[in-house]
Design a protein around this motif. Sequence first.
Motif, PDB file in Angstrom:
ATOM      1  N   MET A 188     -19.757 -30.702  32.583  1.00 31.06           N
ATOM      2  CA  MET A 188     -18.876 -31.646  33.294  1.00 31.06           C
ATOM      3  C   MET A 188     -19.621 -32.449  34.352  1.00 31.06           C
ATOM      4  N   ALA A 189     -20.479 -31.775  35.139  1.00 25.71           N
ATOM      5  CA  ALA A 189     -21.110 -32.460  36.274  1.00 25.71           C
ATOM      6  C   ALA A 189     -21.952 -33.657  35.822  1.00 25.71           C
ATOM      7  N   PRO A 190     -22.856 -33.501  34.822  1.00 23.69           N
ATOM      8  CA  PRO A 190     -23.612 -34.695  34.409  1.00 23.69           C
ATOM      9  C   PRO A 190     -22.741 -35.744  33.730  1.00 23.69           C
ATOM     10  N   ALA A 191     -21.716 -35.287  32.976  1.00 24.72           N
ATOM     11  CA  ALA A 191     -20.833 -36.258  32.322  1.00 24.72           C
ATOM     12  C   ALA A 191     -20.202 -37.171  33.371  1.00 24.72           C
ATOM     13  N   ILE A 192     -19.690 -36.576  34.446  1.00 23.31           N
ATOM     14  CA  ILE A 192     -19.040 -37.349  35.519  1.00 23.31           C
ATOM     15  C   ILE A 192     -20.089 -38.168  36.274  1.00 23.31           C
ATOM     16  N   ALA A 193     -21.211 -37.552  36.593  1.00 22.18           N
ATOM     17  CA  ALA A 193     -22.248 -38.223  37.400  1.00 22.18           C
ATOM     18  C   ALA A 193     -22.688 -39.534  36.766  1.00 22.18           C
ATOM     19  N   TYR A 194     -22.829 -39.535  35.441  1.00 21.24           N
ATOM     20  CA  TYR A 194     -23.362 -40.729  34.768  1.00 21.24           C
ATOM     21  C   TYR A 194     -22.265 -41.690  34.318  1.00 21.24           C
ATOM     22  N   GLY A 195     -21.012 -41.455  34.748  1.00 22.99           N
ATOM     23  CA  GLY A 195     -19.955 -42.448  34.514  1.00 22.99           C
ATOM     24  C   GLY A 195     -19.165 -42.294  33.239  1.00 22.99           C
ATOM     25  N   ASN A 196     -19.229 -41.116  32.630  1.00 24.64           N
ATOM     26  CA  ASN A 196     -18.423 -40.872  31.425  1.00 24.64           C
ATOM     27  C   ASN A 196     -17.063 -40.294  31.810  1.00 24.64           C
ATOM     28  N   THR A 197     -16.143 -40.295  30.874  1.00 23.62           N
ATOM     29  CA  THR A 197     -14.902 -39.553  31.073  1.00 23.62           C
ATOM     30  C   THR A 197     -14.870 -38.384  30.082  1.00 23.62           C
ATOM     31  N   VAL A 198     -14.062 -37.384  30.396  1.00 22.27           N
ATOM     32  CA  VAL A 198     -14.210 -36.059  29.782  1.00 22.27           C
ATOM     33  C   VAL A 198     -12.890 -35.532  29.219  1.00 22.27           C
ATOM     34  N   VAL A 199     -13.003 -34.922  28.047  1.00 21.35           N
ATOM     35  CA  VAL A 199     -11.943 -34.024  27.565  1.00 21.35           C
ATOM     36  C   VAL A 199     -12.613 -32.683  27.376  1.00 21.35           C
TER      37      VAL A 199
ATOM     38  N   GLU B 290     -26.688 -46.461  30.636  1.00 19.57           N
ATOM     39  CA  GLU B 290     -25.249 -46.658  30.796  1.00 19.57           C
ATOM     40  C   GLU B 290     -24.515 -45.409  30.285  1.00 19.57           C
ATOM     41  N   PRO B 291     -23.299 -45.206  30.780  1.00 20.53           N
ATOM     42  CA  PRO B 291     -22.526 -44.065  30.246  1.00 20.53           C
ATOM     43  C   PRO B 291     -22.210 -44.271  28.765  1.00 20.53           C
ATOM     44  N   ILE B 292     -21.950 -43.155  28.041  1.00 19.87           N
ATOM     45  CA  ILE B 292     -21.705 -43.288  26.603  1.00 19.87           C
ATOM     46  C   ILE B 292     -20.230 -43.422  26.248  1.00 19.87           C
ATOM     47  N   GLY B 293     -19.322 -42.977  27.116  1.00 23.51           N
ATOM     48  CA  GLY B 293     -17.900 -43.135  26.790  1.00 23.51           C
ATOM     49  C   GLY B 293     -17.110 -41.866  27.052  1.00 23.51           C
ATOM     50  N   VAL B 294     -16.207 -41.555  26.127  1.00 21.21           N
ATOM     51  CA  VAL B 294     -15.399 -40.331  26.239  1.00 21.21           C
ATOM     52  C   VAL B 294     -16.215 -39.198  25.634  1.00 21.21           C
ATOM     53  N   VAL B 295     -16.511 -38.169  26.448  1.00 20.12           N
ATOM     54  CA  VAL B 295     -17.248 -37.041  25.890  1.00 20.12           C
ATOM     55  C   VAL B 295     -16.323 -35.834  25.731  1.00 20.12           C
ATOM     56  N   GLY B 296     -16.425 -35.207  24.577  1.00 17.24           N
ATOM     57  CA  GLY B 296     -15.687 -33.973  24.311  1.00 17.24           C
ATOM     58  C   GLY B 296     -16.601 -32.805  24.639  1.00 17.24           C
ATOM     59  N   LEU B 297     -16.123 -31.892  25.474  1.00 15.91           N
ATOM     60  CA  LEU B 297     -16.919 -30.734  25.880  1.00 15.91           C
ATOM     61  C   LEU B 297     -16.232 -29.473  25.366  1.00 15.91           C
ATOM     62  N   ILE B 298     -16.936 -28.715  24.552  1.00 21.06           N
ATOM     63  CA  ILE B 298     -16.362 -27.487  23.961  1.00 21.06           C
ATOM     64  C   ILE B 298     -17.267 -26.328  24.363  1.00 21.06           C
ATOM     65  N   THR B 299     -16.688 -25.333  25.057  1.00 20.93           N
ATOM     66  CA  THR B 299     -17.526 -24.303  25.696  1.00 20.93           C
ATOM     67  C   THR B 299     -17.166 -22.891  25.213  1.00 20.93           C
ATOM     68  N   PRO B 300     -18.131 -21.954  25.319  1.00 14.12           N
ATOM     69  CA  PRO B 300     -17.921 -20.577  24.867  1.00 14.12           C
ATOM     70  C   PRO B 300     -17.380 -19.695  25.997  1.00 14.12           C
ATOM     71  N   TRP B 301     -17.177 -18.415  25.696  1.00 15.10           N
ATOM     72  CA  TRP B 301     -16.547 -17.532  26.692  1.00 15.10           C
ATOM     73  C   TRP B 301     -17.540 -16.831  27.599  1.00 15.10           C
ATOM     74  N   ASN B 302     -18.840 -16.837  27.264  1.00 17.55           N
ATOM     75  CA  ASN B 302     -19.732 -15.899  27.962  1.00 17.55           C
ATOM     76  C   ASN B 302     -20.261 -16.388  29.306  1.00 17.55           C
ATOM     77  N   PHE B 303     -20.210 -17.691  29.561  1.00 15.25           N
ATOM     78  CA  PHE B 303     -20.503 -18.214  30.911  1.00 15.25           C
ATOM     79  C   PHE B 303     -19.319 -19.082  31.314  1.00 15.25           C
ATOM     80  N   PRO B 304     -18.237 -18.467  31.807  1.00  9.57           N
ATOM     81  CA  PRO B 304     -16.965 -19.200  31.969  1.00  9.57           C
ATOM     82  C   PRO B 304     -17.028 -20.315  33.007  1.00  9.57           C
TER      83      PRO B 304
END
Length: 478
Positions: free
Chosen positions: A159-170, A137-151
Amino acid sequence: MSALHKNYIGGEWVGGDAKPNINPSNTNEVVGEFAQATAADAKAAIDAAADAFKTWSLSGIQQRHDILKGTGDEILARKEEIGRLLSREEGKTLPEGIGETIRAAQIFHFFAGETLRLAGEILPSVRPGIDVSITREPIGVVGLITPWNFPIAIPAWKMAPAIAYGNTVVIKPADLVPACTWTIVDILVRNGLPKGVVNLVMGRGSVVGQAILESPKVTAVSFTGSVGTGKKVAEASIALMRKFQLEMGGKNPTIVLDDADLKVAVESTANSAFFSTGQRCTASSRLIVTEKIHDQYVEALTKRIQDLVVDDAVKQGTHIGPVVDQSQLDQDERYIQIAKDEGGTLAVGGQRIERENPGFFLQPALFTGTTPDMRINKEEVFGPVASVIKVKDYEEALAVANDTPFGLSAGIVTTSLKYASHFKRNAEAGMVMVNLPTAGVDYHVPFGGRKGSSYGPREQGKYAAEFFTTVKTAYTQP
Ligand code: NAD
């Protein structure tokens, strides 16, 4: 890209103080203006994601597939334009920028497929007459914090797996490179993503990132960046007993053995150490070379480095773009000085260079005569700086390679099956490369490291489900 690029919260584009995104190849050029979110914006984004989770977590897999597939299609169709944007905001060369954009599209396509493949298990119970089912099952609201070197690749592979498995994203991209994440969110929205499923909050880590970390409504955090910030993510997440995943720095070794094909050794290590301006977590900055091949390898690599063209990232013929900003350039130069002070010999490069426009250009630097205990061989520089360590034999090389708190990627260049096999088994790293650069990975297989480089489940491929889903075991007596 001159208009204000807004944050995206609860299905609305929301303004804020504008911050210019500066091109490191030409600091007179503004790539675009991007809204700076506040802590209150981050809170609104988290609330919107929590609200959307109620419906998105139960949404149909065809809908999720179609949104991800459409997003991948559009990114691919616009690869030249988005790749150029990437190169202008981050400084990697245009072929690298377009290549990374294609990679992002492939990741969206891969996870579009994964939505249709999410399987569970049904087992008999040890108690007669009862069935046991195991589902994800999806885990819930996921916070995604990313670096600058692979923009674009890193925001895509979170983002893609978070959405695919039914989570929502910040999502909070690095403040140096908001344009690529903004572009993906814009594309997702136009491909039918319901409001609140993805929320974009651009701005400073200490404000927006911190607000994400402190919210108990954020049920999981996936972070890529430096070790220092990773520790903050870990501490905040443990305090809230939430799931978290960290991908951090590296000090990746490449061993070059006496029996190596010299051309393979030079090409793969020039790539690992200096392409993308050395600003890759998988870059190889420790070149561990056995005695007999040492001198000819250093001579050939030095020549190869002298041939590398350092210039504007989007200019045709450029091999190495600029360093990302002044502060990273200062760090690179500081480590070049430290390596000299510790007794390393600067074989080539290491000087700042002027080009047509003002930018952060640095000649790739190679040190020889270095030893494993020097800071240049212990700490991540994150720039086009590499050092050679001369060793007696394979056994010493392996011991030096593993003598690091990091464990992301490790390489060996050899024609010996015996040493290649031994290294694959005994390198203390999440990824091992034989006769290949330490950087450059596939999108359908797991990515991640060991020791101080990573924490938690691997990213990418079907292994991404380990982080972005939770397992439920249900017992039924019919
Ligand atoms: P960083 O740690 O400075 O920033 C990463 C992200 O964290 C940014 O979005 C930043 O704004 C945010 N942040 C900063 N302070 C924060 C705080 N207090 N709370 C919450 N968020 C905060 O890293 P960087 O300079 O952007 O990236 C370079 C580092 O990333 C290098 O160490 C590199 O090795 C690592 N990296 C690792 C991988 C990997 O997969 N292992 C991939 C790429 C980069």
